[in-house]
Design a protein around this motif. Structure first.
Motif, PDB file in Angstrom:
ATOM      1  N   GLN A 141      10.105  -8.864  -0.207  1.00 37.98           N
ATOM      2  CA  GLN A 141       9.096  -7.822  -0.251  1.00 37.98           C
ATOM      3  C   GLN A 141       7.933  -8.286  -1.123  1.00 37.98           C
ATOM      4  O   GLN A 141       8.126  -8.728  -2.251  1.00 37.98           O
ATOM      5  N   ASN A 142       6.729  -8.210  -0.580  1.00 39.48           N
ATOM      6  CA  ASN A 142       5.519  -8.626  -1.280  1.00 39.48           C
ATOM      7  C   ASN A 142       5.534 -10.096  -1.689  1.00 39.48           C
ATOM      8  O   ASN A 142       4.915 -10.474  -2.661  1.00 39.48           O
ATOM      9  N   LYS A 143       6.221 -10.918  -0.955  1.00 37.95           N
ATOM     10  CA  LYS A 143       6.256 -12.356  -1.220  1.00 37.95           C
ATOM     11  C   LYS A 143       5.217 -13.054  -0.359  1.00 37.95           C
ATOM     12  O   LYS A 143       4.919 -12.628   0.741  1.00 37.95           O
ATOM     13  N   LYS A 144       4.700 -14.157  -0.854  1.00 40.42           N
ATOM     14  CA  LYS A 144       3.701 -14.920  -0.129  1.00 40.42           C
ATOM     15  C   LYS A 144       4.352 -16.159   0.474  1.00 40.42           C
ATOM     16  O   LYS A 144       5.184 -16.801  -0.167  1.00 40.42           O
ATOM     17  N   ASP A 162      15.031  -9.912  -0.146  1.00 35.14           N
ATOM     18  CA  ASP A 162      14.197 -10.006  -1.338  1.00 35.14           C
ATOM     19  C   ASP A 162      12.890 -10.762  -1.066  1.00 35.14           C
ATOM     20  O   ASP A 162      12.507 -11.651  -1.808  1.00 35.14           O
ATOM     21  N   ARG A 220       1.889 -12.680   4.031  1.00 36.01           N
ATOM     22  CA  ARG A 220       2.693 -11.926   3.063  1.00 36.01           C
ATOM     23  C   ARG A 220       3.671 -11.046   3.815  1.00 36.01           C
ATOM     24  O   ARG A 220       3.329 -10.480   4.844  1.00 36.01           O
ATOM     25  N   ALA A 221       4.879 -10.952   3.292  1.00 34.24           N
ATOM     26  CA  ALA A 221       5.905 -10.083   3.875  1.00 34.24           C
ATOM     27  C   ALA A 221       6.027  -8.847   2.993  1.00 34.24           C
ATOM     28  O   ALA A 221       6.194  -8.958   1.782  1.00 34.24           O
ATOM     29  N   THR A 222       5.944  -7.683   3.598  1.00 35.11           N
ATOM     30  CA  THR A 222       6.074  -6.433   2.841  1.00 35.11           C
ATOM     31  C   THR A 222       6.874  -5.417   3.637  1.00 35.11           C
ATOM     32  O   THR A 222       6.862  -5.439   4.864  1.00 35.11           O
ATOM     33  N   GLY A 223       7.562  -4.556   2.927  1.00 37.00           N
ATOM     34  CA  GLY A 223       8.239  -3.409   3.524  1.00 37.00           C
ATOM     35  C   GLY A 223       9.397  -3.746   4.438  1.00 37.00           C
ATOM     36  O   GLY A 223       9.697  -4.887   4.716  1.00 37.00           O
ATOM     37  N   ALA A 249      13.205  -7.012   4.736  1.00 35.76           N
ATOM     38  CA  ALA A 249      12.449  -7.566   3.624  1.00 35.76           C
ATOM     39  C   ALA A 249      13.125  -7.233   2.296  1.00 35.76           C
ATOM     40  O   ALA A 249      13.237  -8.083   1.415  1.00 35.76           O
ATOM     41  N   LYS A 250      13.608  -6.009   2.162  1.00 34.56           N
ATOM     42  CA  LYS A 250      14.304  -5.615   0.933  1.00 34.56           C
ATOM     43  C   LYS A 250      15.637  -6.353   0.803  1.00 34.56           C
ATOM     44  O   LYS A 250      16.003  -6.826  -0.265  1.00 34.56           O
ATOM     45  N   ARG A 281       8.141 -20.389   1.115  1.00 32.34           N
ATOM     46  CA  ARG A 281       7.837 -19.308   0.188  1.00 32.34           C
ATOM     47  C   ARG A 281       7.032 -19.898  -0.957  1.00 32.34           C
ATOM     48  O   ARG A 281       7.360 -20.952  -1.487  1.00 32.34           O
TER      49      ARG A 281
END
Length: 70
Positions: free
Chosen positions: A35-38, A33, A22-25, A29-30, A54
């Motif tokens: 962020q919080n993607k698996k 888009d 998972r990609a976060t923060g 990432a923002k 993705r």
């Protein structure tokens, strides 16, 4: 893992490992888009070439069905 329908595009080896992350923060990432993607991965067991897809939690099986001829 081995399957007759998958072959590494880099070294043509037929054994691979599957995984996910998972990609976060972070700004990147923002910006992209994610962020919080698996993501699902397929990694060649020989040369470590990795393909990243993705996905949602229910899509992991579908990704591998496409590549493994399921």
């Amino acid at each position: 893992m081995h399957h007759d329908n998958w072959q590494c595009p880099k070294c043509h080896h037929e054994q691979f490992e599957v995984g996910e992350f998972r990609a976060t923060g972070g700004r990147l990432a923002k910006m992209f888009d994610v962020q919080n993607k698996k993501f699902s991965t397929v990694t060649c067991s020989h040369c470590s070439y990795t393909e990243i897809y993705r996905s949602s939690s229910s899509t992991l099986g579908n990704v591998f069905d496409i590549f493994l001829g399921g």
